[in-house]
Motif scaffolding. Structure first.
Motif, PDB file in Angstrom:
ATOM      1  N   ASP A  11       0.861  -1.180   0.000  1.00 50.92           N
ATOM      2  CA  ASP A  11       0.000   0.000   0.000  1.00 50.92           C
ATOM      3  C   ASP A  11       0.897   1.230   0.000  1.00 50.92           C
ATOM      4  OD1 ASP A  11      -1.783   2.059   0.414  1.00 50.92           O
ATOM      5  OD2 ASP A  11      -2.814   1.098   2.086  1.00 50.92           O
ATOM      6  N   LEU A  12       0.808   2.034  -1.058  1.00 53.99           N
ATOM      7  CA  LEU A  12       1.635   3.228  -1.196  1.00 53.99           C
ATOM      8  C   LEU A  12       0.875   4.503  -0.841  1.00 53.99           C
ATOM      9  CD1 LEU A  12       3.319   2.277  -4.594  1.00 53.99           C
ATOM     10  CD2 LEU A  12       4.230   1.944  -2.283  1.00 53.99           C
ATOM     11  N   GLY A  13      -0.287   4.368  -0.232  1.00 53.75           N
ATOM     12  CA  GLY A  13      -1.104   5.520   0.125  1.00 53.75           C
ATOM     13  C   GLY A  13      -2.126   5.828  -0.951  1.00 53.75           C
ATOM     14  N   LEU A  14      -1.706   6.479  -2.002  1.00 54.56           N
ATOM     15  CA  LEU A  14      -2.601   6.845  -3.094  1.00 54.56           C
ATOM     16  C   LEU A  14      -3.059   5.620  -3.888  1.00 54.56           C
ATOM     17  CD1 LEU A  14      -3.943   9.149  -4.703  1.00 54.56           C
ATOM     18  CD2 LEU A  14      -1.869   9.240  -6.097  1.00 54.56           C
ATOM     19  N   VAL A  15      -2.161   4.659  -4.083  1.00 55.73           N
ATOM     20  CA  VAL A  15      -2.458   3.428  -4.814  1.00 55.73           C
ATOM     21  C   VAL A  15      -1.825   2.235  -4.094  1.00 55.73           C
ATOM     22  CG1 VAL A  15      -2.619   4.533  -7.087  1.00 55.73           C
ATOM     23  CG2 VAL A  15      -0.437   3.600  -6.319  1.00 55.73           C
ATOM     24  N   THR A  16      -2.260   1.053  -4.459  1.00 54.29           N
ATOM     25  CA  THR A  16      -1.626  -0.182  -4.008  1.00 54.29           C
ATOM     26  C   THR A  16      -0.915  -0.790  -5.200  1.00 54.29           C
ATOM     27  OG1 THR A  16      -3.318  -0.557  -2.323  1.00 54.29           O
ATOM     28  CG2 THR A  16      -2.026  -2.474  -3.012  1.00 54.29           C
ATOM     29  N   ALA A  17       0.346  -1.170  -5.029  1.00 57.10           N
ATOM     30  CA  ALA A  17       1.139  -1.783  -6.097  1.00 57.10           C
ATOM     31  C   ALA A  17       1.274  -3.269  -5.814  1.00 57.10           C
ATOM     32  CB  ALA A  17       2.514  -1.136  -6.173  1.00 57.10           C
ATOM     33  N   MET A  18       1.161  -4.069  -6.875  1.00 58.93           N
ATOM     34  CA  MET A  18       1.296  -5.517  -6.757  1.00 58.93           C
ATOM     35  C   MET A  18       2.246  -6.021  -7.828  1.00 58.93           C
ATOM     36  SD  MET A  18      -2.671  -6.532  -6.354  1.00 58.93           S
ATOM     37  CE  MET A  18      -3.719  -5.332  -5.563  1.00 58.93           C
ATOM     38  N   LEU A  19       3.028  -7.006  -7.476  1.00 60.79           N
ATOM     39  CA  LEU A  19       3.914  -7.682  -8.404  1.00 60.79           C
ATOM     40  C   LEU A  19       3.618  -9.162  -8.279  1.00 60.79           C
ATOM     41  CD1 LEU A  19       6.333  -7.473 -10.375  1.00 60.79           C
ATOM     42  CD2 LEU A  19       7.821  -7.708  -8.373  1.00 60.79           C
ATOM     43  N   GLY A  20       3.400  -9.839  -9.428  1.00 59.21           N
ATOM     44  CA  GLY A  20       3.001 -11.232  -9.350  1.00 59.21           C
ATOM     45  C   GLY A  20       3.579 -12.099 -10.449  1.00 59.21           C
ATOM     46  N   TYR A  21       3.324 -13.380 -10.293  1.00 59.80           N
ATOM     47  CA  TYR A  21       3.799 -14.411 -11.209  1.00 59.80           C
ATOM     48  C   TYR A  21       2.678 -15.432 -11.387  1.00 59.80           C
ATOM     49  CZ  TYR A  21       6.213 -18.715 -12.552  1.00 59.80           C
ATOM     50  OH  TYR A  21       6.585 -19.879 -13.170  1.00 59.80           O
ATOM     51  N   ILE A  22       2.475 -15.895 -12.631  1.00 56.48           N
ATOM     52  CA  ILE A  22       1.474 -16.918 -12.923  1.00 56.48           C
ATOM     53  C   ILE A  22       2.135 -18.029 -13.734  1.00 56.48           C
ATOM     54  CG2 ILE A  22      -0.798 -17.442 -13.878  1.00 56.48           C
ATOM     55  CD1 ILE A  22      -1.291 -14.392 -14.022  1.00 56.48           C
ATOM     56  N   TYR A  23       1.903 -19.259 -13.301  1.00 58.71           N
ATOM     57  CA  TYR A  23       2.342 -20.434 -14.064  1.00 58.71           C
ATOM     58  C   TYR A  23       1.091 -21.126 -14.592  1.00 58.71           C
ATOM     59  CZ  TYR A  23       4.754 -24.717 -15.341  1.00 58.71           C
ATOM     60  OH  TYR A  23       5.268 -25.773 -16.043  1.00 58.71           O
ATOM     61  N   TYR A  24       0.963 -21.205 -15.919  1.00 60.86           N
ATOM     62  CA  TYR A  24      -0.188 -21.844 -16.560  1.00 60.86           C
ATOM     63  C   TYR A  24       0.199 -23.278 -16.930  1.00 60.86           C
ATOM     64  CZ  TYR A  24      -1.740 -17.009 -17.238  1.00 60.86           C
ATOM     65  OH  TYR A  24      -2.112 -15.703 -17.066  1.00 60.86           O
ATOM     66  N   MET A  25      -0.433 -24.248 -16.302  1.00 64.28           N
ATOM     67  CA  MET A  25      -0.114 -25.649 -16.538  1.00 64.28           C
ATOM     68  C   MET A  25      -1.139 -26.256 -17.506  1.00 64.28           C
ATOM     69  SD  MET A  25       0.420 -28.698 -13.739  1.00 64.28           S
ATOM     70  CE  MET A  25       1.374 -27.605 -12.700  1.00 64.28           C
ATOM     71  N   TYR A  26      -0.669 -26.586 -18.715  1.00 64.96           N
ATOM     72  CA  TYR A  26      -1.522 -27.156 -19.761  1.00 64.96           C
ATOM     73  C   TYR A  26      -1.127 -28.586 -20.113  1.00 64.96           C
ATOM     74  CZ  TYR A  26      -2.549 -22.251 -20.909  1.00 64.96           C
ATOM     75  OH  TYR A  26      -2.920 -20.944 -20.880  1.00 64.96           O
ATOM     76  N   GLU A  27       0.041 -29.042 -19.708  1.00 66.33           N
ATOM     77  CA  GLU A  27       0.657 -30.277 -20.189  1.00 66.33           C
ATOM     78  C   GLU A  27      -0.302 -31.462 -20.328  1.00 66.33           C
ATOM     79  OE1 GLU A  27       3.420 -31.277 -22.190  1.00 66.33           O
ATOM     80  OE2 GLU A  27       3.822 -29.309 -21.402  1.00 66.33           O
TER      81      GLU A  27
END
Length: 151
Positions: A11-27
């Motif tokens: 939470d940066l006050g004015l906005v909330t910043a998020m950093l993420g990662y997604i692994y899509y498993m299709y095998e």
């Protein structure tokens, strides 16, 4: 498809910043697994929650994909929340909007850190460009269920 997520936020006050990662498993379904990193800025506007998000394929050579969206949750009781959301997608490499998606889900918090979320979504195609990876999918009505946990 099995999607595995990891995310950190601040939470940066004015906005909330998020950093993420997604692994899509299709095998198991004959497709190659893939991975994405994403960055999101969000803000509670009072009447709705607004966000802008950028996704980048880790293994690919595309210019990324963005979404601009609004959502709102309505607590029905201590365990049930109705969530409504809408967003517009934008493909940077093709310099065009891809789709407009509206989604409704019903989150059932059956444990302190776990929820089950049946959902329905309508995706409306915004481009007919044959070079765009979304071209030809047309409008789609999608339904499913998500199981999530947090810690």
């Amino acid at each position: 498809e099995l999607d595995l997520y990891g995310e950190v936020s601040k939470d940066l006050g004015l906005v909330t910043a998020m950093l993420g990662y997604i692994y899509y498993m299709y095998e198991p379904y004959g497709h190659q697994d893939t991975q994405e990193a994403y960055f999101r800025l969000s803000r509670d506007l009072g009447f709705a929650f607004a966000y802008v998000e950028y996704f980048r394929d880790i293994e690919g050579d595309n210019d990324g994909y963005s979404e601009l969206g609004l959502s709102r949750g309505f607590e029905l009781n201590q365990c049930l929340t109705l969530n409504l959301g809408t967003n517009i997608g934008y493909m940077w490499e093709d310099d065009q909007d891809t789709s407009w998606t509206t989604k409704a889900s019903l989150d059932w918090g059956f444990a302190e850190s776990a929820k089950l979320s049946p959902f329905v979504a309508l995706a409306v195609q915004l481009t007919d460009d044959d070079d765009n990876y979304t071209a030809g999918f047309g409008n789609e009505l999608i339904g499913g269920c998500m199981l999530s946990t947090s810690f």
